[in-house]
Design a protein around this motif. Sequence first.
Motif, PDB file in Angstrom:
ATOM      1  N   THR A  69       0.840  -1.187   0.000  1.00 59.04           N
ATOM      2  CA  THR A  69       0.000   0.000   0.000  1.00 59.04           C
ATOM      3  C   THR A  69       0.878   1.241   0.000  1.00 59.04           C
ATOM      4  O   THR A  69       2.000   1.223   0.527  1.00 59.04           O
ATOM      5  CB  THR A  69      -0.941   0.055   1.214  1.00 59.04           C
ATOM      6  N   ILE A  70       0.362   2.295  -0.590  1.00 57.76           N
ATOM      7  CA  ILE A  70       1.069   3.572  -0.630  1.00 57.76           C
ATOM      8  C   ILE A  70       0.254   4.589   0.156  1.00 57.76           C
ATOM      9  O   ILE A  70      -0.979   4.563   0.152  1.00 57.76           O
ATOM     10  CB  ILE A  70       1.290   4.033  -2.085  1.00 57.76           C
ATOM     11  N   SER A  71       0.955   5.468   0.850  1.00 60.89           N
ATOM     12  CA  SER A  71       0.274   6.522   1.595  1.00 60.89           C
ATOM     13  C   SER A  71       1.177   7.745   1.635  1.00 60.89           C
ATOM     14  O   SER A  71       2.390   7.633   1.485  1.00 60.89           O
ATOM     15  CB  SER A  71      -0.065   6.052   3.013  1.00 60.89           C
ATOM     16  N   ARG A  72       0.560   8.881   1.814  1.00 63.60           N
ATOM     17  CA  ARG A  72       1.353  10.113   1.882  1.00 63.60           C
ATOM     18  C   ARG A  72       0.945  10.930   3.095  1.00 63.60           C
ATOM     19  O   ARG A  72      -0.227  10.972   3.458  1.00 63.60           O
ATOM     20  CB  ARG A  72       1.203  10.924   0.595  1.00 63.60           C
ATOM     21  N   TYR A  73       1.937  11.559   3.681  1.00 58.87           N
ATOM     22  CA  TYR A  73       1.742  12.442   4.827  1.00 58.87           C
ATOM     23  C   TYR A  73       2.423  13.762   4.487  1.00 58.87           C
ATOM     24  O   TYR A  73       3.619  13.946   4.707  1.00 58.87           O
ATOM     25  CB  TYR A  73       2.323  11.804   6.091  1.00 58.87           C
ATOM     26  N   ASN A  74       1.648  14.649   3.902  1.00 59.41           N
ATOM     27  CA  ASN A  74       2.206  15.899   3.411  1.00 59.41           C
ATOM     28  C   ASN A  74       2.815  16.736   4.531  1.00 59.41           C
ATOM     29  O   ASN A  74       3.788  17.467   4.303  1.00 59.41           O
ATOM     30  CB  ASN A  74       1.132  16.695   2.675  1.00 59.41           C
ATOM     31  N   ASP A  75       2.259  16.639   5.723  1.00 58.35           N
ATOM     32  CA  ASP A  75       2.805  17.431   6.831  1.00 58.35           C
ATOM     33  C   ASP A  75       4.201  16.956   7.204  1.00 58.35           C
ATOM     34  O   ASP A  75       4.977  17.708   7.810  1.00 58.35           O
ATOM     35  CB  ASP A  75       1.876  17.375   8.038  1.00 58.35           C
ATOM     36  N   LYS A  76       4.538  15.721   6.827  1.00 57.63           N
ATOM     37  CA  LYS A  76       5.870  15.178   7.084  1.00 57.63           C
ATOM     38  C   LYS A  76       6.727  15.166   5.823  1.00 57.63           C
ATOM     39  O   LYS A  76       7.853  14.672   5.839  1.00 57.63           O
ATOM     40  CB  LYS A  76       5.768  13.759   7.642  1.00 57.63           C
ATOM     41  N   ASN A  77       6.171  15.666   4.703  1.00 55.42           N
ATOM     42  CA  ASN A  77       6.881  15.621   3.415  1.00 55.42           C
ATOM     43  C   ASN A  77       7.359  14.204   3.084  1.00 55.42           C
ATOM     44  O   ASN A  77       8.467  14.020   2.566  1.00 55.42           O
ATOM     45  CB  ASN A  77       8.076  16.566   3.413  1.00 55.42           C
ATOM     46  N   THR A  78       6.525  13.248   3.382  1.00 57.77           N
ATOM     47  CA  THR A  78       6.922  11.847   3.240  1.00 57.77           C
ATOM     48  C   THR A  78       5.818  11.016   2.597  1.00 57.77           C
ATOM     49  O   THR A  78       4.638  11.217   2.877  1.00 57.77           O
ATOM     50  CB  THR A  78       7.276  11.247   4.607  1.00 57.77           C
ATOM     51  N   VAL A  79       6.248  10.098   1.736  1.00 57.37           N
ATOM     52  CA  VAL A  79       5.361   9.101   1.150  1.00 57.37           C
ATOM     53  C   VAL A  79       5.903   7.732   1.539  1.00 57.37           C
ATOM     54  O   VAL A  79       7.114   7.497   1.466  1.00 57.37           O
ATOM     55  CB  VAL A  79       5.288   9.246  -0.377  1.00 57.37           C
ATOM     56  N   TYR A  80       5.005   6.856   1.946  1.00 59.20           N
ATOM     57  CA  TYR A  80       5.404   5.529   2.403  1.00 59.20           C
ATOM     58  C   TYR A  80       4.941   4.446   1.431  1.00 59.20           C
ATOM     59  O   TYR A  80       3.927   4.593   0.757  1.00 59.20           O
ATOM     60  CB  TYR A  80       4.795   5.230   3.781  1.00 59.20           C
ATOM     61  N   LEU A  81       5.697   3.375   1.421  1.00 57.96           N
ATOM     62  CA  LEU A  81       5.278   2.167   0.729  1.00 57.96           C
ATOM     63  C   LEU A  81       5.330   1.036   1.753  1.00 57.96           C
ATOM     64  O   LEU A  81       6.424   0.637   2.172  1.00 57.96           O
ATOM     65  CB  LEU A  81       6.178   1.845  -0.463  1.00 57.96           C
ATOM     66  N   GLN A  82       4.173   0.594   2.170  1.00 56.16           N
ATOM     67  CA  GLN A  82       4.091  -0.522   3.114  1.00 56.16           C
ATOM     68  C   GLN A  82       4.054  -1.817   2.317  1.00 56.16           C
ATOM     69  O   GLN A  82       3.184  -1.983   1.463  1.00 56.16           O
ATOM     70  CB  GLN A  82       2.844  -0.407   3.991  1.00 56.16           C
ATOM     71  N   MET A  83       4.979  -2.692   2.619  1.00 56.52           N
ATOM     72  CA  MET A  83       5.095  -3.937   1.870  1.00 56.52           C
ATOM     73  C   MET A  83       4.928  -5.111   2.827  1.00 56.52           C
ATOM     74  O   MET A  83       5.735  -5.279   3.756  1.00 56.52           O
ATOM     75  CB  MET A  83       6.455  -4.016   1.176  1.00 56.52           C
ATOM     76  N   ASN A  84       3.899  -5.882   2.612  1.00 51.24           N
ATOM     77  CA  ASN A  84       3.609  -7.051   3.443  1.00 51.24           C
ATOM     78  C   ASN A  84       3.688  -8.315   2.602  1.00 51.24           C
ATOM     79  O   ASN A  84       3.661  -8.265   1.381  1.00 51.24           O
ATOM     80  CB  ASN A  84       2.220  -6.929   4.060  1.00 51.24           C
ATOM     81  N   SER A  85       3.777  -9.436   3.285  1.00 51.29           N
ATOM     82  CA  SER A  85       3.820 -10.743   2.612  1.00 51.29           C
ATOM     83  C   SER A  85       4.849 -10.751   1.497  1.00 51.29           C
ATOM     84  O   SER A  85       4.571 -11.162   0.369  1.00 51.29           O
ATOM     85  CB  SER A  85       2.433 -11.096   2.059  1.00 51.29           C
ATOM     86  N   LEU A  86       6.020 -10.283   1.810  1.00 47.95           N
ATOM     87  CA  LEU A  86       7.064 -10.142   0.800  1.00 47.95           C
ATOM     88  C   LEU A  86       7.494 -11.487   0.240  1.00 47.95           C
ATOM     89  O   LEU A  86       7.530 -12.506   0.948  1.00 47.95           O
ATOM     90  CB  LEU A  86       8.258  -9.394   1.384  1.00 47.95           C
ATOM     91  N   LYS A  87       7.824 -11.469  -1.039  1.00 46.36           N
ATOM     92  CA  LYS A  87       8.246 -12.659  -1.767  1.00 46.36           C
ATOM     93  C   LYS A  87       9.641 -12.431  -2.325  1.00 46.36           C
ATOM     94  O   LYS A  87      10.043 -11.273  -2.553  1.00 46.36           O
ATOM     95  CB  LYS A  87       7.277 -12.933  -2.918  1.00 46.36           C
TER      96      LYS A  87
END
Length: 121
Positions: A69-87
């Motif tokens: 999943t991707i998410s952004r937190y503009n107040d932190k100037n940061t975008v995250y990529l959460q990666m689960n069940s990695l292969k």
Amino acid sequence: QLQLVESGGGLVQPGGSLRLSCAGSGFALNLYAIGWFRQAPGKDREGVFCISSSGLITNYADSVKGRFTISRYNDKNTVYLQMNSLKPEDTGVYYCARGKSSMCLYGMADWGKGTLVTVSS
């Protein structure tokens, strides 16, 4: 000076999770689309996700649906990529990029240097 800095990569076992961060500086991150891309060894770079300035998400890779999943937190100037069940096939260098505009469909203009993700037992 515009910068995109990825972090959070590393070695993880199959089935594990990582959260990648993309920290932007030198520009107003809230005005731009931000994308995550990856390049596996010996392969071309491929898109993973992009998120527009308004939060509209574009998925580029069917292989990560339901796991990343991707998410952004503009107040932190940061975008995250959460990666689960990695292969193991998720192994590669992950890059974030700034869009040419607020929307993902116009492509990317600036790139970070990447962070390495290795999925292996």
